[in-house]
Each structure stands twice: as structure tokens, then as C-alpha cells.
Design an enzyme around this catalytic site. Structure first.
Site, short mmCIF file in Angstrom:
data_model
loop_
_atom_site.label_atom_id
_atom_site.label_comp_id
_atom_site.label_asym_id
_atom_site.label_seq_id
_atom_site.Cartn_x
_atom_site.Cartn_y
_atom_site.Cartn_z
N LYS A 46 62.83 -2.27 -31.36
CA LYS A 46 62.21 -0.95 -31.18
C LYS A 46 62.30 -0.49 -29.73
O LYS A 46 61.89 -1.21 -28.81
CB LYS A 46 60.74 -1.02 -31.62
CG LYS A 46 59.96 0.28 -31.48
CD LYS A 46 60.36 1.31 -32.54
CE LYS A 46 59.70 2.65 -32.28
NZ LYS A 46 58.41 2.82 -32.92
N ASP A 53 54.38 5.54 -40.47
CA ASP A 53 53.79 5.56 -39.13
C ASP A 53 52.26 5.55 -39.20
O ASP A 53 51.59 6.09 -38.32
CB ASP A 53 54.28 6.75 -38.30
CG ASP A 53 54.09 6.52 -36.80
OD1 ASP A 53 53.83 5.37 -36.40
OD2 ASP A 53 54.18 7.49 -36.03
N HIS A 110 61.77 5.49 -30.84
CA HIS A 110 60.78 6.56 -30.68
C HIS A 110 61.48 7.63 -29.85
O HIS A 110 61.58 7.50 -28.62
CB HIS A 110 59.51 6.04 -29.98
CG HIS A 110 58.46 7.10 -29.88
ND1 HIS A 110 57.30 7.09 -30.61
CD2 HIS A 110 58.42 8.23 -29.13
CE1 HIS A 110 56.59 8.18 -30.33
NE2 HIS A 110 57.24 8.88 -29.43
N HIS A 138 60.20 8.56 -37.37
CA HIS A 138 59.23 9.66 -37.53
C HIS A 138 59.73 10.98 -36.96
O HIS A 138 59.12 11.56 -36.06
CB HIS A 138 57.87 9.31 -36.95
CG HIS A 138 57.88 8.62 -35.61
ND1 HIS A 138 58.52 9.12 -34.51
CD2 HIS A 138 57.32 7.45 -35.21
CE1 HIS A 138 58.34 8.29 -33.50
NE2 HIS A 138 57.62 7.27 -33.90
N HIS A 159 58.10 1.86 -41.41
CA HIS A 159 57.51 2.07 -40.07
C HIS A 159 55.99 2.02 -40.18
O HIS A 159 55.36 2.96 -40.63
CB HIS A 159 57.94 3.43 -39.50
CG HIS A 159 57.48 3.66 -38.10
ND1 HIS A 159 58.34 4.00 -37.08
CD2 HIS A 159 56.25 3.61 -37.53
CE1 HIS A 159 57.67 4.13 -35.97
NE2 HIS A 159 56.38 3.91 -36.20
N HIS A 192 52.13 0.50 -38.34
CA HIS A 192 51.32 -0.17 -37.31
C HIS A 192 50.17 -0.89 -38.01
O HIS A 192 49.30 -0.24 -38.60
CB HIS A 192 50.76 0.85 -36.31
CG HIS A 192 51.84 1.59 -35.60
ND1 HIS A 192 52.41 1.15 -34.44
CD2 HIS A 192 52.50 2.74 -35.92
CE1 HIS A 192 53.36 1.99 -34.06
NE2 HIS A 192 53.43 2.96 -34.94
#
Ligand code: DOR
Ligand code: ZN
Length: 343
Positions: A99, A247, A136, A174, A13, A15
Site C-alpha cells: 500500500k 474502506d 491512496h 476508493h 479494502h 480497516h
């Protein structure tokens, strides 16, 4: 133990952003992870296989020559996503999952999902194809307290979803609460969760230590100590349903230090080292490899990395800032010590 040798880990995971910002943060991840699953919440979000392919090419182009790092892709679900698009994604071979951001739940989630019911044809297709749904898991009901959003989502959205699609592979991303740990532990084998280093290392008091600390703000927000303890137990006991997902979410320093600061903690500069601290404190360093390098790949049906890395117990001080495109970001532990380093 002073030296630890483990199979090269993967980050399930991450970004990475885009453009010059991506180019500046990617070396932090590529230095120690074999692969990373890249989140699609760009502006505009990656909603089609064609967009994900183009992004993947931009990522590959910004890696240094001969880098063995492999980016893995996800698509961003919208209320209007067509099951055909899901089929294309699955057949692409480079997209590992879809996602789900509840609309407005976090950074660049405005175009996320408002009504899960509308997506039932999409979930049916994913279930048939055993194509993972990455969630999420926070309610966006404005009446739900920000600290209760994960537990509320599990009870009110996730339980019905699993009841209606019992074979759909799911990663609850997360996780931050004891409720999530218990739920994942008790659910079927194809339902798993990622855990970040910051949720293992900090509780919500970090947000208010001597004043408001925007660099500890992420979503889901840090929770109280009893939840952190539940996460530590989940991560360090060798349960394959829990695996590594950093994350790591870079923002400029200005975007964080603001009257309305962005959610996201940058940890890629020290990710595996910070997890090593947690496992070492629990006398569970022998469980780090499974969590970091084995269970995630097994969940996604991918081969394990063949290389190995070594960590040495030797403190180093994290820089105050790193470059982030033309600006700077402030990393987790800025100016403070990290107990392990990569050899
Ligand atoms: O804190 C977060 N930041 N949580 C998310 O879910 C998204 C991320 C980001 O993209 O900045
Ligand atoms: Zn994220």
C-alpha cells in the site's frame, strides 16, 4: 427482484484496526464477506512481513471459532522500504499487495511516501513479480484544493509511474472522481480500482446538510454529484476493472465529533446491503455479483468463494451506535433505514 442470491463477496479494502477495537468490528465484516484485504495503516504501520504475520495471527485469534473468514494482508510502503522486504512479502503467500500512502494524505499516513523516485527499485521488483501496488491516490501538495487532489495525483504522479513501470499491477483505491473512472477505463487490464459504498451513495452536500456532518467525512472526501454519477456507471456496468472495496474505517464517536475530526466512515455493518441499494436503483442487480464477488478475486489471482449469500429487499433501521473497543462508533446511516438485508 425481492431476493438476490450471489456468490459470497470479498472486501478488497478494509480497516480493521487492532486489539479490542478490532475484536468489536470484525464480526460486521465476517458476517457477509469471505475475505477482506486489510490496510496496514496501524500505529505503528505494518512495514514488514513479520509485522503483517503477527497482525494476521491477532486477527485470526479474534475471529469466532470455525469462522470461514480469511484476512488478507498488505504492507505499508515507506521511503526506506527495501526491495528485499518486498520479496519476502511476495513469498509469504499471505500478503497480496503493497500500500502506497503519500505522506500525510490520510489517517496514519504520516510515515508514508515522500518521494516516489526513491522507491523505483521497489517498484521494479514488484513489476517483475507482478505484485500489486495499492494506491491512496491523492496529492499532498498543500496548494492543491482538497477536492482536486485525486485528479491532480493521477495526472502528476500516477501517469509517470505507469509510464516507467508499464507492467506493474495497480489498484487505485476508493476512487471518487470522473477523472479516475475515465483514467481506469482507458488504462491497461492490470490497472483497476475499488469503489466504496459511501462514494456511490452520497455527494459532498451530505457533509453540510443542515450543519457540519463529521460522520460523512472521509478521504478522499466526497465529491460533487456528477462524479458520483460517474462512479455509479463504472460500478454497475459489469466492467471487471472496478470492484468492491468498502474502506470501512472505524473511529470513536469522540474522534469524529471534534474540532478536528478524523477521516473515515464505518460501513461494515451494512456494506453489501448498501451496494445492493445502488445496484437496485440502477436496475443492475445482475451486475452486483461480478463487482462484489468475482472481479476482485480475479484481479488478485485468487479463487472465487464457493459459498453463496442471499439478500432480501426488506428495510431495517441501523442502530445509533455500535461498540468499538471500550467506546462507541457511529455507523453510516445511523438511525436511518437500509433497504436490503442478509437472509
Ligand atoms: O477516510 C479514510 N479513513 N481514508 C483513508 O484513507 C484512511 C481511513 C482510516 O484509516 O481511517
Ligand atoms: Zn482506506
Amino acid at each position: 427482484m425481492q431476493i438476490l442470491r450471489i456468490r459470497k463477496p470479498d472486501d478488497w479494502h478494509l480497516h480493521l484496526r487492532d486489539g479490542a477495537e478490532m475484536a468489536s468490528v470484525i464480526p460486521h465484516t465476517a458476517r457477509c464477506f469471505g475475505r477482506a484485504l486489510l490496510m496496514p495503516n496501524l500505529q505503528p504501520p505494518l512495514t514488514t512481513t513479520a509485522q503483517a504475520r503477527a497482525y494476521r495471527n491477532r486477527v485470526l485469534a479474534s475471529l469466532s471459532e470455525n469462522s470461514p473468514f480469511q484476512p488478507l494482508m498488505t504492507l505499508y510502503l515507506r521511503d526506506t522500504t527495501d526491495p528485499q522486504e518486498i520479496q519476502r512479502a511476495k513469498e509469504s503467500g499471505f500478503i497480496q499487495g503493497i500500500k502506497l500512502y503519500p505522506a500525510g494524505a490520510t489517517t496514519n499516513a504520516e510515515q508514508g511516501v515522500r518521494d516516489l523516485r526513491q522507491l523505483y527499485p521497489v517498484f521494479a521488483r514488484m513489476e517483475r513479480e507482478s505484485f500489486p501496488l495499492l494506491i491512496h491516490g491523492e496529492s499532498t501538495d498543500p496548494d492543491v484544493d482538497v477536492f482536486d487532489r485525486e485528479a491532480y495525483f493521477i495526472e502528476n504522479d500516477l501517469v509517470p509511474l505507469i509510464r516507467d513501470f508499464p507492467e506493474l499491477p495497480i489498484v487505485l483505491e476508493h476512487i471518487t472522481t470522473k477523472e479516475a473512472v475515465d483514467f481506469i477505463t482507458e488504462s491497461a487490464e492490470h490497472i483497476a480500482a475499488t469503489i466504496t459504498p459511501h462514494h456511490l451513495l452520497y455527494n459532498r452536500s451530505a457533509l453540510f446538510a443542515g450543519g457540519i456532518r463529521p460522520h460523512y467525512f472521509c478521504l478522499p472526501v466526497l465529491k460533487r454529484e456528477s462524479h458520483r454519477q460517474a462512479l455509479i456507471q463504472a460500478a454497475t456496468r459489469g466492467n471487471p476493472k472496478f470492484f468492491l472495496g468498502t474502506d470501512s474505517a472505524p473511529h470513536t464517536r469522540e474522534a469524529k465529533e471534534s474540532a478536528c475530526g478524523c477521516a473515515g466512515i464505518f460501513n461494515a455493518h451494512a456494506a453489501i446491503e448498501l451496494y445492493a441499494e445502488v445496484f437496485s436503483d440502477e436496475h443492475a442487480l445482475d451486475k452486483l455479483e461480478g463487482f462484489a464477488s468475482v472481479y476482485g478475486a480475479q484481479f488478485y489471482g485468487l479463487p472465487l468463494n464457493e459459498e453463496f449469500i442471499q439478500l432480501r429487499r426488506e428495510p431495517w433501521i441501523v442502530p445509533e451506535t455500535y461498540a468499538f473497543g471500550a467506546r462507541q462508533l457511529r455507523p453510516l446511516r445511523a438511525g436511518e433505514s437500509v433497504a436490503w438485508r442478509i437472509v
